[in-house]
Design a protein around this motif. Sequence first.
Motif, PDB file in Angstrom:
ATOM      1  N   GLN A 262      -4.610  -0.511  -3.141  1.00 37.80           N
ATOM      2  CA  GLN A 262      -3.431  -0.772  -2.312  1.00 37.80           C
ATOM      3  C   GLN A 262      -2.141  -0.585  -3.124  1.00 37.80           C
ATOM      4  OE1 GLN A 262      -3.600  -4.528  -0.324  1.00 37.80           O
ATOM      5  NE2 GLN A 262      -2.064  -3.941   1.186  1.00 37.80           N
ATOM      6  N   THR A 263      -2.180  -1.018  -4.396  1.00 37.97           N
ATOM      7  CA  THR A 263      -1.002  -0.852  -5.258  1.00 37.97           C
ATOM      8  C   THR A 263      -0.700   0.622  -5.483  1.00 37.97           C
ATOM      9  OG1 THR A 263      -1.502  -2.940  -6.371  1.00 37.97           O
ATOM     10  CG2 THR A 263      -0.030  -1.412  -7.505  1.00 37.97           C
ATOM     11  N   ASP A 266       0.658   2.142  -2.315  1.00 41.47           N
ATOM     12  CA  ASP A 266       2.044   1.726  -2.089  1.00 41.47           C
ATOM     13  C   ASP A 266       3.011   2.594  -2.889  1.00 41.47           C
ATOM     14  OD1 ASP A 266       1.496  -0.255  -0.296  1.00 41.47           O
ATOM     15  OD2 ASP A 266       1.337  -1.847  -1.799  1.00 41.47           O
ATOM     16  N   GLU A 270       6.233   8.188   1.149  1.00 37.60           N
ATOM     17  CA  GLU A 270       6.058   7.835   2.555  1.00 37.60           C
ATOM     18  C   GLU A 270       5.574   9.069   3.327  1.00 37.60           C
ATOM     19  OE1 GLU A 270       5.728   5.488   5.670  1.00 37.60           O
ATOM     20  OE2 GLU A 270       6.454   4.766   3.729  1.00 37.60           O
ATOM     21  N   ARG A 274      -0.152   8.449   3.642  1.00 36.84           N
ATOM     22  CA  ARG A 274      -0.005   7.120   3.043  1.00 36.84           C
ATOM     23  C   ARG A 274      -0.331   6.028   4.067  1.00 36.84           C
ATOM     24  NH1 ARG A 274       4.101   3.342   2.802  1.00 36.84           N
ATOM     25  NH2 ARG A 274       4.171   2.074   0.855  1.00 36.84           N
ATOM     26  N   ARG A 275       0.181   6.176   5.305  1.00 34.48           N
ATOM     27  CA  ARG A 275      -0.089   5.164   6.336  1.00 34.48           C
ATOM     28  C   ARG A 275      -1.569   5.098   6.665  1.00 34.48           C
ATOM     29  NH1 ARG A 275       4.686   7.394   8.398  1.00 34.48           N
ATOM     30  NH2 ARG A 275       3.497   8.670   9.887  1.00 34.48           N
ATOM     31  N   LEU A 278      -3.313   3.288   3.852  1.00 39.17           N
ATOM     32  CA  LEU A 278      -3.023   1.851   3.906  1.00 39.17           C
ATOM     33  C   LEU A 278      -3.843   1.164   4.998  1.00 39.17           C
ATOM     34  CD1 LEU A 278       0.860   1.723   3.327  1.00 39.17           C
ATOM     35  CD2 LEU A 278      -0.950   0.850   1.820  1.00 39.17           C
TER      36      LEU A 278
END
Length: 444
Positions: A262-263, A266, A270, A274-275, A278
């Motif tokens: 997750q890090t 992040d 963007e 990426r979404r 996540l």
Amino acid sequence: MMRRRSTPSLWWKLSWQLSLVIIAVVTAVIIGLSIYGAMILSPNVAVEDKITAALAGAAERDAQGQFQLRDIPELRLLKTQNSGLWFVAATTDGASVSYGTVPASYAELAHLVHLFEDADIRGSVGTNEIASVENVQTAIGEVRILFGGFADKGWPVLALLAGTYPIYVPLLVVALPAIFLAVPRIVRRALARVSDVADKASQIQPRQHGARLPVEGIPKEVAPLVIAFNGTLERLENELKKRQRFLIDAAHELRTPIAIMQTRIDGMPEGQERRRLLNDVARLAETAEQLLDFERNDQATDLHEAVDLVEIARTVVADLAPQAIAAGYQISFQSEVESVERRGSPSALPRAVSNLVRNAIDHGGDRGMITVSISAGGRITVADEGSGIPAEHQELVFEPFYRVTPKSKGAGLGLSLVKQIVANHRGQVSLQSGSTGTQIAIDL
């Protein structure tokens, strides 16, 4: 199709077998006593009734008052069938009538017959003849008979059985019903503890730790089976604990790489990729947390603290309202009362309500109203306005890792955890679903 065999009843089997054994013993005793009686009594016992009946009907007095025997058919038949028959019949005043050749050994007794009421005379060196004296009531009074010489003495055992029926028939009449009533009751009482153990065995749940069957009061023939069953329960429980430790450790270990992923995600630029990553990591993290909840709940010990169901449901709605609104829902909270207190786990019950609301968010179609309501009786209901759950899936959605559609969100542990938590609180979960939405209720 295989035909199912009926299970034999141990109670019935023992009852009728024991009853038959007791009846056989009683019958053997009666027959044994009759055989013993036949061995010590006169061999003439089987023909006593014949001669006494014949002479009782033949005894009379003539016109001068003298004792005599009429030639009746019964007496004639007796003489015809026994060519060696002899007898001396005498009244109590000494008058006598004789027939046949009285053996020399007994001739001296002829004038003394009226002095004997009953006698068995045998064993004399001078003769093998067995004589008997019997007493019979006739129309002219008491007559005593010395007799012998029967060609066929019959079956003394049968004669004794026939003569002693007033003794053993009432005994059997009383004993047989008592046997058939008492033996089943005795067997039932002896097996009562076994039935109690069977009831306790049927109540053991798959995740019920420390459950064992009682051995006290169990018949020693059944005790090894109960002890072996308890040993099996202990082995299964140990294996279950190993599995739980493995899953808990695995879920804990997953947290670290998930947090690292997750890090790193992040830190990515963007964008759609990426979404997507996540969301995948969030789903993976949620699955790990549900695994931890699923196994931890099985070991929960705080099930008897005072909790307020209204406060729990209100807090869950407040915490998840932003998530529900972001997914396209409206969410409301309704309660018939200000407070509903129950005994339960303050950590597990919020997870159960939270899982129901999350399930509605994930499967409610991203539209409509999600309603969380509390009744005065302590029922917590979560309802959505989605397309519903197909009927063939409604019984399966509470199974671990089951998902209505393979690509649906979640790991399929949410509703299973709800059912487990509610079962630990001795409650029930019910589901109603149709084309207008799904409603899941918890009753505590």
